[in-house]
Design a protein around this motif. Structure first.
Motif, PDB file in Angstrom:
ATOM      1  N   LEU A 240       0.838  -1.202   0.000  1.00 54.44           N
ATOM      2  CA  LEU A 240       0.000   0.000   0.000  1.00 54.44           C
ATOM      3  C   LEU A 240       0.877   1.259   0.000  1.00 54.44           C
ATOM      4  O   LEU A 240       0.623   2.204  -0.750  1.00 54.44           O
ATOM      5  CB  LEU A 240      -0.920   0.000   1.231  1.00 54.44           C
ATOM      6  CG  LEU A 240      -1.676   1.299   1.521  1.00 54.44           C
ATOM      7  CD1 LEU A 240      -2.740   1.554   0.462  1.00 54.44           C
ATOM      8  CD2 LEU A 240      -2.327   1.267   2.898  1.00 54.44           C
TER       9      LEU A 240
ATOM     10  N   THR B 290       1.111   3.842  -3.079  1.00 54.39           N
ATOM     11  CA  THR B 290       0.723   5.229  -2.830  1.00 54.39           C
ATOM     12  C   THR B 290       1.865   6.177  -3.188  1.00 54.39           C
ATOM     13  O   THR B 290       1.641   7.312  -3.606  1.00 54.39           O
ATOM     14  CB  THR B 290       0.304   5.407  -1.360  1.00 54.39           C
ATOM     15  OG1 THR B 290      -0.690   4.437  -1.037  1.00 54.39           O
ATOM     16  CG2 THR B 290      -0.274   6.798  -1.107  1.00 54.39           C
TER      17      THR B 290
ATOM     18  N   PRO C 124       2.187   7.806  -7.357  1.00 53.02           N
ATOM     19  CA  PRO C 124       1.734   9.109  -7.876  1.00 53.02           C
ATOM     20  C   PRO C 124       2.436  10.304  -7.231  1.00 53.02           C
ATOM     21  O   PRO C 124       2.462  11.383  -7.827  1.00 53.02           O
ATOM     22  CB  PRO C 124       0.231   9.117  -7.547  1.00 53.02           C
ATOM     23  CG  PRO C 124       0.057   8.114  -6.465  1.00 53.02           C
ATOM     24  CD  PRO C 124       1.096   7.060  -6.717  1.00 53.02           C
ATOM     25  N   PHE C 125       3.013  10.128  -6.057  1.00 55.85           N
ATOM     26  CA  PHE C 125       3.708  11.253  -5.423  1.00 55.85           C
ATOM     27  C   PHE C 125       5.018  11.599  -6.136  1.00 55.85           C
ATOM     28  O   PHE C 125       5.515  12.715  -6.012  1.00 55.85           O
ATOM     29  CB  PHE C 125       3.981  10.969  -3.946  1.00 55.85           C
ATOM     30  CG  PHE C 125       2.756  11.127  -3.078  1.00 55.85           C
ATOM     31  CD1 PHE C 125       2.161  12.364  -2.945  1.00 55.85           C
ATOM     32  CD2 PHE C 125       2.199  10.055  -2.410  1.00 55.85           C
ATOM     33  CE1 PHE C 125       1.030  12.520  -2.168  1.00 55.85           C
ATOM     34  CE2 PHE C 125       1.072  10.198  -1.625  1.00 55.85           C
ATOM     35  CZ  PHE C 125       0.484  11.437  -1.509  1.00 55.85           C
TER      36      PHE C 125
ATOM     37  N   GLU D 285       5.313  12.054  -9.226  1.00 55.59           N
ATOM     38  CA  GLU D 285       4.981  13.043 -10.253  1.00 55.59           C
ATOM     39  C   GLU D 285       4.824  14.441  -9.639  1.00 55.59           C
ATOM     40  O   GLU D 285       5.148  15.445 -10.288  1.00 55.59           O
ATOM     41  CB  GLU D 285       3.715  12.574 -10.988  1.00 55.59           C
ATOM     42  CG  GLU D 285       3.172  13.516 -12.032  1.00 55.59           C
ATOM     43  CD  GLU D 285       2.130  14.460 -11.451  1.00 55.59           C
ATOM     44  OE1 GLU D 285       2.112  15.612 -11.866  1.00 55.59           O
ATOM     45  OE2 GLU D 285       1.362  14.033 -10.550  1.00 55.59           O
TER      46      GLU D 285
ATOM     47  N   ARG E 249       6.374  18.552 -10.913  1.00 56.54           N
ATOM     48  CA  ARG E 249       5.513  19.646 -11.365  1.00 56.54           C
ATOM     49  C   ARG E 249       6.224  20.988 -11.253  1.00 56.54           C
ATOM     50  O   ARG E 249       7.136  21.136 -10.448  1.00 56.54           O
ATOM     51  CB  ARG E 249       4.253  19.711 -10.492  1.00 56.54           C
ATOM     52  CG  ARG E 249       3.379  18.497 -10.617  1.00 56.54           C
ATOM     53  CD  ARG E 249       2.138  18.661  -9.765  1.00 56.54           C
ATOM     54  NE  ARG E 249       1.366  17.424  -9.799  1.00 56.54           N
ATOM     55  CZ  ARG E 249       0.154  17.283  -9.280  1.00 56.54           C
ATOM     56  NH1 ARG E 249      -0.420  18.311  -8.672  1.00 56.54           N
ATOM     57  NH2 ARG E 249      -0.477  16.139  -9.348  1.00 56.54           N
TER      58      ARG E 249
ATOM     59  N   ILE F 114       4.884  23.614  -9.926  1.00 54.10           N
ATOM     60  CA  ILE F 114       4.623  23.975  -8.533  1.00 54.10           C
ATOM     61  C   ILE F 114       4.567  22.667  -7.763  1.00 54.10           C
ATOM     62  O   ILE F 114       3.611  21.902  -7.859  1.00 54.10           O
ATOM     63  CB  ILE F 114       3.311  24.767  -8.403  1.00 54.10           C
ATOM     64  CG1 ILE F 114       3.476  26.108  -9.119  1.00 54.10           C
ATOM     65  CG2 ILE F 114       2.956  24.985  -6.932  1.00 54.10           C
ATOM     66  CD1 ILE F 114       2.285  27.020  -9.058  1.00 54.10           C
TER      67      ILE F 114
ATOM     68  N   LYS G  48       3.789  21.110  -5.133  1.00 55.88           N
ATOM     69  CA  LYS G  48       3.040  21.215  -3.893  1.00 55.88           C
ATOM     70  C   LYS G  48       1.600  20.812  -4.131  1.00 55.88           C
ATOM     71  O   LYS G  48       0.994  21.224  -5.114  1.00 55.88           O
ATOM     72  CB  LYS G  48       3.083  22.672  -3.423  1.00 55.88           C
ATOM     73  CG  LYS G  48       3.034  22.891  -1.940  1.00 55.88           C
ATOM     74  CD  LYS G  48       3.196  24.374  -1.672  1.00 55.88           C
ATOM     75  CE  LYS G  48       3.226  24.716  -0.207  1.00 55.88           C
ATOM     76  NZ  LYS G  48       4.345  24.145   0.518  1.00 55.88           N
ATOM     77  N   VAL G  49       1.053  20.000  -3.226  1.00 57.06           N
ATOM     78  CA  VAL G  49      -0.378  19.702  -3.244  1.00 57.06           C
ATOM     79  C   VAL G  49      -0.928  19.978  -1.846  1.00 57.06           C
ATOM     80  O   VAL G  49      -0.178  19.929  -0.873  1.00 57.06           O
ATOM     81  CB  VAL G  49      -0.652  18.233  -3.658  1.00 57.06           C
ATOM     82  CG1 VAL G  49      -0.263  17.989  -5.107  1.00 57.06           C
ATOM     83  CG2 VAL G  49       0.055  17.264  -2.730  1.00 57.06           C
ATOM     84  N   PRO G  50      -2.218  20.304  -1.749  1.00 61.72           N
ATOM     85  CA  PRO G  50      -2.712  20.764  -0.449  1.00 61.72           C
ATOM     86  C   PRO G  50      -3.149  19.652   0.507  1.00 61.72           C
ATOM     87  O   PRO G  50      -3.771  19.941   1.522  1.00 61.72           O
ATOM     88  CB  PRO G  50      -3.910  21.643  -0.823  1.00 61.72           C
ATOM     89  CG  PRO G  50      -4.344  21.155  -2.139  1.00 61.72           C
ATOM     90  CD  PRO G  50      -3.191  20.522  -2.817  1.00 61.72           C
ATOM     91  N   ALA G  51      -2.776  18.401   0.245  1.00 64.62           N
ATOM     92  CA  ALA G  51      -3.343  17.275   0.998  1.00 64.62           C
ATOM     93  C   ALA G  51      -3.196  17.412   2.522  1.00 64.62           C
ATOM     94  O   ALA G  51      -4.096  17.037   3.266  1.00 64.62           O
ATOM     95  CB  ALA G  51      -2.730  15.969   0.518  1.00 64.62           C
TER      96      ALA G  51
ATOM     97  N   TYR H 279       0.967  10.956   4.182  1.00 68.61           N
ATOM     98  CA  TYR H 279      -0.403  11.045   3.676  1.00 68.61           C
ATOM     99  C   TYR H 279      -1.276   9.938   4.268  1.00 68.61           C
ATOM    100  O   TYR H 279      -2.394  10.179   4.719  1.00 68.61           O
ATOM    101  CB  TYR H 279      -0.362  10.956   2.146  1.00 68.61           C
ATOM    102  CG  TYR H 279      -1.702  10.822   1.471  1.00 68.61           C
ATOM    103  CD1 TYR H 279      -2.583  11.892   1.415  1.00 68.61           C
ATOM    104  CD2 TYR H 279      -2.074   9.627   0.874  1.00 68.61           C
ATOM    105  CE1 TYR H 279      -3.810  11.773   0.786  1.00 68.61           C
ATOM    106  CE2 TYR H 279      -3.301   9.497   0.240  1.00 68.61           C
ATOM    107  CZ  TYR H 279      -4.170  10.571   0.200  1.00 68.61           C
ATOM    108  OH  TYR H 279      -5.377  10.439  -0.431  1.00 68.61           O
ATOM    109  N   LEU H 280      -0.741   8.718   4.289  1.00 70.08           N
ATOM    110  CA  LEU H 280      -1.544   7.588   4.787  1.00 70.08           C
ATOM    111  C   LEU H 280      -1.779   7.697   6.294  1.00 70.08           C
ATOM    112  O   LEU H 280      -2.859   7.373   6.786  1.00 70.08           O
ATOM    113  CB  LEU H 280      -0.858   6.262   4.451  1.00 70.08           C
ATOM    114  CG  LEU H 280      -0.865   5.882   2.962  1.00 70.08           C
ATOM    115  CD1 LEU H 280       0.064   4.707   2.696  1.00 70.08           C
ATOM    116  CD2 LEU H 280      -2.275   5.547   2.500  1.00 70.08           C
TER     117      LEU H 280
END
Lengths: 319, 180
Positions: free
Chosen positions: A22, A26, A29-30, A32, A36, A38, A40-43, A301-302
């Protein structure tokens, strides 16, 4: 499906193969996100994470910090020197004080084995082990697993040999747990004085000579020789260590197949690994570093999500 | 015993194909051509629908359209309540969006929260000149002030209903059902 890691990540010993997969899935995709414009993602927006480092670390601390920041968490770094720890405060008091300021997670590195689990039982925040004594360094092993899986497309059935100071290495310990759980064959190679007892019980093969390990393995994970070991008499000299155990192009040339070369860093070039090998075509050492950020993002994240008591209520209203 | 759910077909394969054809024409009209057009599908089924619409436009107009895929999982505002989604799909945006007309394609428009997250995510990839929204089914029930520019089929639903979109590429057939 065990889509849950529980509250803390203290080691791989007590994770199931499904939980390990798992995390690796998971992490995919991180990778990628870091490519980017930017990054940064707001998770994890609004989460507060403390990096509590009681031991020197560059790579691991920075990697965790990047992972936290790329998920939009707020982070604070606490080092043992220059903090209340050096004034004699206990670890639990330090952590409880931090928790009184309403933090959500603690990433801890400590010279004593078992500290991460000990702390996890005493505070409400999620605890992530960034290396505890000789015990475990789970995120390092996870990034090693991800790198092996990227390179070979699988882990099951591969022959992975850990070379060097297995006895003092938390990286080796976590790797042995992770690799065996995912079905790899694990070997160890190095001086007798640096081998722990009881490896056979885990199904780990011992190779007394580096040539034999090279003959057998698909992957060599070359551990850092901690130079203070020499002072304590585990090995005679660095030159002799290089001559007997050093991974060199001449030795690799005799291998029946191309061997993937890994090293958790920091490297002692010319001691456990020859520069031509470290920088060679089969080295994935820098891929390990890249994957480290993705794996740590996945773990954060998990652990941050998943409050089952709220999930049911939310699902009833969801699309 | 739970009550048996009732399934009503909203669109069969032929109706769905006609709806997509019409949507493709409307996309071209909305964008006044295809010059700066980029189609962006939302994972999962929005990606397949965007691909179909793009192919139809390409065939009609004789051009090549850039398309992307967006997974909005990491932009959701409900991590704490629904928990982490273990498998996050691919996000892939092949061109710089600055100055483009981005058309977001999704299968079902409901609360609007997915679209809100998609708008946030797109903003992190550049500054499109314009963003439009194109959905196969609008089922009402908005929780945010978001509306679609192009709709394949509008349907009235109540909370608890499910709109089940199946596409050939993933599910073996084209069909939209209302499950109540």
């Amino acid at each position: 499906m065990t889509a849950n890691l529980g509250k803390d990540l203290t080691g791989l010993e007590h994770l199931t193969p499904e939980q390990i997969r798992l995390i690796l899935d998971t992490a995919e995709p991180f990778k990628e996100v870091s490519e980017r414009p930017i990054k940064k993602v707001p998770a994890l927006r609004g989460k507060t994470i403390v990096n509590l480092f009681f031991e020197a670390s560059t790579r691991t601390r920075i990697s965790f910090e990047f992972a936290e920041k790329r998920l939009s968490a707020d982070t604070v770094n606490v080092a043992a020197t220059g903090s209340s720890v050096s004034k004699g405060e206990t670890l639990v008091d330090t952590a409880k004080n931090l928790e009184a300021m309403r933090i959500d997670m603690v990433v801890i590195r400590h010279p004593s084995s078992g500290v991460a689990a000990f702390l996890g039982q005493r505070i409400r925040s999620n605890v992530i082990n960034a290396g505890d004594g000789k015990h475990e360094h789970p995120t390092q092993a996870l990034l090693d697993l991800l790198t092996i899986r990227d390179k070979h497309g699988k882990i099951e059935g591969l022959k992975v040999c850990l070379v060097g100071d297995v006895l003092h290495s938390r990286v080796a310990r976590s790797n042995i747990w992770g690799l065996t759980k995912l079905g790899a064959q694990v070997g160890v190679c190095g001086p007798h004085t640096l081998m722990p007892r009881g490896l056979e019980e885990l199904g780990v093969k011992f190779f007394p000579r580096i040539e034999e390990a090279i003959e057998w393995a698909d992957v060599l994970n070359i551990l850092r020789l901690q130079l203070e070991r020499m002072e304590k008499g585990f090995i005679p000299s660095l030159r002799e260590y290089y001559r007997v155990w050093g991974v060199t192009p001449e030795r690799l040339e005799r291998a029946p197949r191309a061997i993937t070369i890994m090293h958790p860093g920091p490297m002692n070039r010319g001691v456990e690994i020859d520069s031509r090998v470290a920088d060679g075509p089969h080295s994935v050492i820098l891929d390990q570093v890249t994957n480290g950020v993705a794996v740590r993002m996945a773990v954060l994240y998990l652990l941050a999500g998943g409050r089952p008591e709220l999930a049911d209520a939310a699902k009833r209203g969801a699309e | 015993m739970p009550p048996k759910s009732e399934r009503t077909i909203l669109l069969d394969a032929r109706a769905m194909s006609r709806a997509l054809q019409r949507m493709a024409v409307e996309v071209t009209e909305l964008a006044h051509g295809t010059a700066d057009l980029v189609l962006i599908g939302i994972q999962r089924r929005g990606v397949e629908l965007a691909e179909r619409i793009a192919k139809m436009i390409e065939k009609e107009e004789g051009v090549t359209l850039p398309r992307g895929a967006l997974d909005i999982t990491l932009y959701r505002d409900d991590l704490e309540t629904v928990g982490p989604k273990p498998v996050i799909g691919e996000t892939r945006l092949p061109v710089d969006l600055t100055g483009k007309h981005a058309v977001i394609v999704d299968d079902v428009l409901y609360t609007g929260r997915t679209v809100r997250a998609a708008l946030d995510e797109l903003a992190d990839f550049g500054r499109p000149q314009r963003i439009s929204l194109c959905v196969l089914v609008d089922r009402g029930g908005r929780e945010l002030p978001i509306q679609a520019d192009i709709v394949g089929q509008a349907v009235k639903t109540v909370p608890g209903d499910r709109v089940d979109v199946q596409v050939e590429e993933l599910d073996g057939r084209d069909q939209v059902e209302l499950v109540r």
